[in-house]
Scaffold this active site. Structure first.
Site, PDB file in Angstrom:
ATOM      1  N   GLU A 138       0.813  -1.213   0.000  1.00 17.53           N
ATOM      2  CA  GLU A 138       0.000   0.000   0.000  1.00 17.53           C
ATOM      3  C   GLU A 138       0.852   1.270   0.000  1.00 17.53           C
ATOM      4  OE1 GLU A 138      -3.562   2.093   2.616  1.00 17.53           O
ATOM      5  OE2 GLU A 138      -2.224   0.630   3.540  1.00 17.53           O
ATOM      6  N   ASP A 139       1.935   1.284   0.796  1.00 13.66           N
ATOM      7  CA  ASP A 139       2.639   2.546   1.065  1.00 13.66           C
ATOM      8  C   ASP A 139       4.029   2.656   0.428  1.00 13.66           C
ATOM      9  OD1 ASP A 139       0.503   3.359   2.587  1.00 13.66           O
ATOM     10  OD2 ASP A 139       1.344   2.661   4.479  1.00 13.66           O
TER      11      ASP A 139
END
Length: 713
Positions: free
Chosen positions: A76-77
């Site tokens: 996700e990051d």
């Protein structure tokens, strides 16, 4: 930040065969991916995944779960991808990380329709591998432990989401310790003054009474020594939120609460559990109605224990839980016990529930729910419910949530039996259908051919399954009438914006709303489950009533005669958007009541006075008074902030009445002028999110004169 060697040492303590090289590789990879990222507190971001891994290691979980925790934010990051994680760490871990990423992207605190859909996705993710939700729960736990670094408004949003979603989910999975900590951390944000007050009173109590826990623990050990039972006795004070919830449920102050301490006795065998129970009951007086045997009747998540509450000579009550070591392991970790290790091998705990069977039983009933509201209601009831166990006349066990009635019991057996119910017997005695059943009772359902569900059953039923079945049956019974009424309401709503409610337009609305056909749209519109604006918006999402164009008050209600005027009943204060009926008064017009108003029972034997009414679907002015029962902290500026919040929602305060003034809290009735039910929901949600508001409810005055009082207003 925890060093990699310390994390490996933590895992090696319960699993000497752990793949240290793979954990070290995941640690190094995660640290590299998150390099240059920081948390709100200023710490390196990777300190968070490591802390999540440590939480799961404390639960003695397998290597794959620990590694997933280290990598759970990488997809996700960071620039990491599914394929890269699969190449480095294998498909199992890649799937787990991907599952956690999808859960993170769900906005579980959004509007109810979206929330219901997100719950479906959540259960789908859980059904693939339950370890996904274990990582997500540990992630939320660490975020709540470090929540002070967030902005105040985000703290409140996260805390509310934790209280509504994650804490009940942890409890439903049997991870009671995590549920209690999540609730208490959220309570600290949502109501810090109440929590501080309870802690202060605890400290005062300890000064006055000494260390109660050590004294009672010592007494219990002496009693067990007398009968020759080896057992571990553990005592603790209950969490502040648990005490606060009891105070609210029982409507009593801290000083009147008795069972604020809990004790656990962990034995060597099941036989010892019952022997300990006998010794405890011989020494202390058992409190009637507070005994539960979850060993003979386990919970669906594998939980087994004996619960009893006893009182001493001073009248103080304490709760005692008695279980074996294996039962204790399941009680601490719940469904997660399936993956836990003990002494270097996967734990072969006979009480650990099969995760696949557990999630299958949990999701089975939800799949049958045909619309968003019913699905969400079923999920929340299932997650929050505390179970009671009742018996059929043949001795079969039926599990129900606390507060369930014979109606719920009937539908739990079979929908056909529920629909045909005319009465019930509990322990051989005929009882009303609204009776709350209790643990261990035998329930017999009385049925009759030709019986059909009553609308009042919706208020009696507690379970999502029963409510959904009743709604379906009522829709079928009234379908033709509702379709005709819905067609008229659709025509009015469409003509209001210069459109026509053609069959083609209604078919498009059905597709957008995910309903079967246009008749289903009309039936739900006629039964007030949809509004005219809902249907119009499904076909013409950009079309809205002209700004400032409002429904005049004298035209607000549909179904009145040409010369009839109406007024709202003060007892229930119905709002546009709510289901209503009218009661005629000779020479004075019609009094409009909410469909669930208790005062309507007065007119049950006068059917000729009843009118079937509906609110106009247009935009209403904010002229309808509603009373709110609000409990707020007694602090400078709180009342002003409450008034400002209401004003920001474009609602006018017409009156304030103080009901109760305490050193810590004020309770008052706030009369506000609103447009409709949606406006009410907006105001109540804003008040409920305010940290200085302990409770907010809609106030209904059943004691007023329902006829003349309405026309005096």
């Amino acid at each position: 930040m925890i060093a990699v060697e310390d994390l490996i040492r933590l895992v090696r303590a319960y699993n000497p065969r752990t793949d240290e090289a793979l954990i070290r590789a995941a640690y190094d990879y995660g640290r590299e991916m998150h390099k240059g990222q920081y948390r709100h507190s200023g710490e390196a971001y990777f300190s968070h995944p490591v802390a999540v891994a440590a939480v799961l290691a404390e639960q003695r979980l397998d290597d794959a779960t620990i590694i997933t925790a280290l990598l759970h934010d990488t997809i996700e990051d960071t620039r990491a991808s599914y394929s890269e994680i699969e190449n480095r760490f294998g498909g199992e871990i890649a799937d787990l990380v991907d599952g956690v990423t999808k859960l993170t992207n769900l906005q579980l605190s959004s509007t109810e329709t979206q929330q219901a859909e997100n719950f479906r996705k959540l259960f789908m993710a859980m059904s693939k591998d339950l370890r996904v939700i274990l990582v997500k729960l540990a992630d939320r736990l660490h975020n709540m432990r470090t929540i002070k670094a967030m902005r105040p408004e985000k703290q409140v949003r996260k805390a509310r989401e934790t209280m509504d979603i994650y804490a009940p989910l942890a409890g439903r999975m049997g991870m009671q310790w995590m549920r209690e900590e999540l609730e208490d951390l959220a309570f600290r944000v949502l109501n810090p003054d109440a929590r501080a007050s309870i802690i202060r009173r605890f400290i005062t109590l300890q000064k006055e009474a000494g260390d109660v826990i050590d004294r009672i623990t010592g007494d219990m050990r002496k009693e067990l020594d007398k009968v020759g039972i080896e057992a571990e006795v553990l005592g603790r004070a209950k969490k502040p939120y648990s005490i606060w919830r009891k105070m609210q449920e029982k409507e009593m102050g801290f000083s009147r609460l008795s069972d604020i301490y809990g004790f656990r006795i962990v034995t060597g065998s099941e036989n010892d559990c019952y022997a300990v129970l006998g010794a405890i009951h011989q020494r202390w007086r058992a409190v009637p109605g507070r005994f539960k045997d979850y060993i003979s009747q386990p919970k669906s998540n594998g939980y087994r224990s004996i619960h009893t509450t006893v009182s001493g000579r001073d009248g103080k009550r304490v709760e005692v839980q008695i279980r074996t070591r294996q039962m204790h392991d399941v009680a601490e970790t719940g469904v997660a016990a399936h993956w836990s290790y003990r002494d270097g091998v996967r734990s072969e705990n006979p009480f650990a529930v099969d995760p696949a069977k557990w999630i299958s039983s949990l999701t089975e009933q939800f799949d049958a729910e045909e619309d968003h509201d019913e699905f969400l209601e079923a999920v929340k009831l299932e997650m929050y419910a505390d179970k009671v166990f009742c018996f059929t006349p043949k001795g079969d066990v039926v599990k129900l949530p606390r507060g369930a009635t014979p109606i719920d019991f009937a539908y739990a057996i079979h929908t056909r039996i529920g629909n045909a119910t005319v009465g019930a017997k509990v322990d051989g005695m005929r009882v009303p259908l609204w009776t709350r059943v209790k643990n261990g009772q035998s329930v017999e359902v009385i049925t009759a051919d030709g019986q059909t569900p009553q609308a009042t059953w919706l208020d009696i039923a507690t379970t999502g399954k029963a409510k959904a079945a009743i709604r379906r049956a009522l829709r079928e019974l009234d379908r033709d009438r509702y379709v005709r009424l819905g067609r008229e309401l659709a025509r009015s709503a469409f003509e209001h914006v210069g459109k026509r409610a053609t069959d083609k337009a209604l078919e498009r609305a059905a597709r957008t709303l995910r309903l079967a056909d246009r008749d289903e749209v009309l039936a739900r519109l006629g039964s007030a489950e949809l509004t005219g604006q809902d249907v119009l918006g499904a076909v013409y999402p950009d079309v809205r009533p002209a700004e400032g164009e409002e429904v005049r008050r004298e035209r607000a209600v549909i179904g009145l005669g040409p010369d009839q005027r109406f007024d709202r009943a003060r007892c229930c204060q119905p709002l546009p958007g709510e289901r209503i009926v009218g009661i005629t008064w000779r020479g004075r017009g019609v009094v409009v009541h909410a469909i669930d108003c208790a005062a309507l029972s007065t007119y049950e034997d006068q059917p000729e006075r009843w009118l079937d009414l509906h609110w106009h679907s247009g935009l209403h002015p904010a002229v309808y008074d509603v009373s709110l029962d609000v409990t707020i902290g007694n602090d400078a500026g709180v009342l002003g902030r409450i008034c400002t919040l209401i004003g920001e929602r474009r609602a006018n305060i017409s009156n304030l009445t103080f009901l109760d003034r305490k050193p810590d809290f004020y309770r008052l009735i706030v009369d506000v002028q609103l447009r409709d039910a949606e406006h009410l929901h907006s105001v109540m949600s804003a008040l409920d999110a305010e940290s200085d508001v302990a409770e907010v409810n809609r106030h209904r005055d059943s004691s007023c004169d329902t006829g003349s009082a309405a026309f005096r207003k």
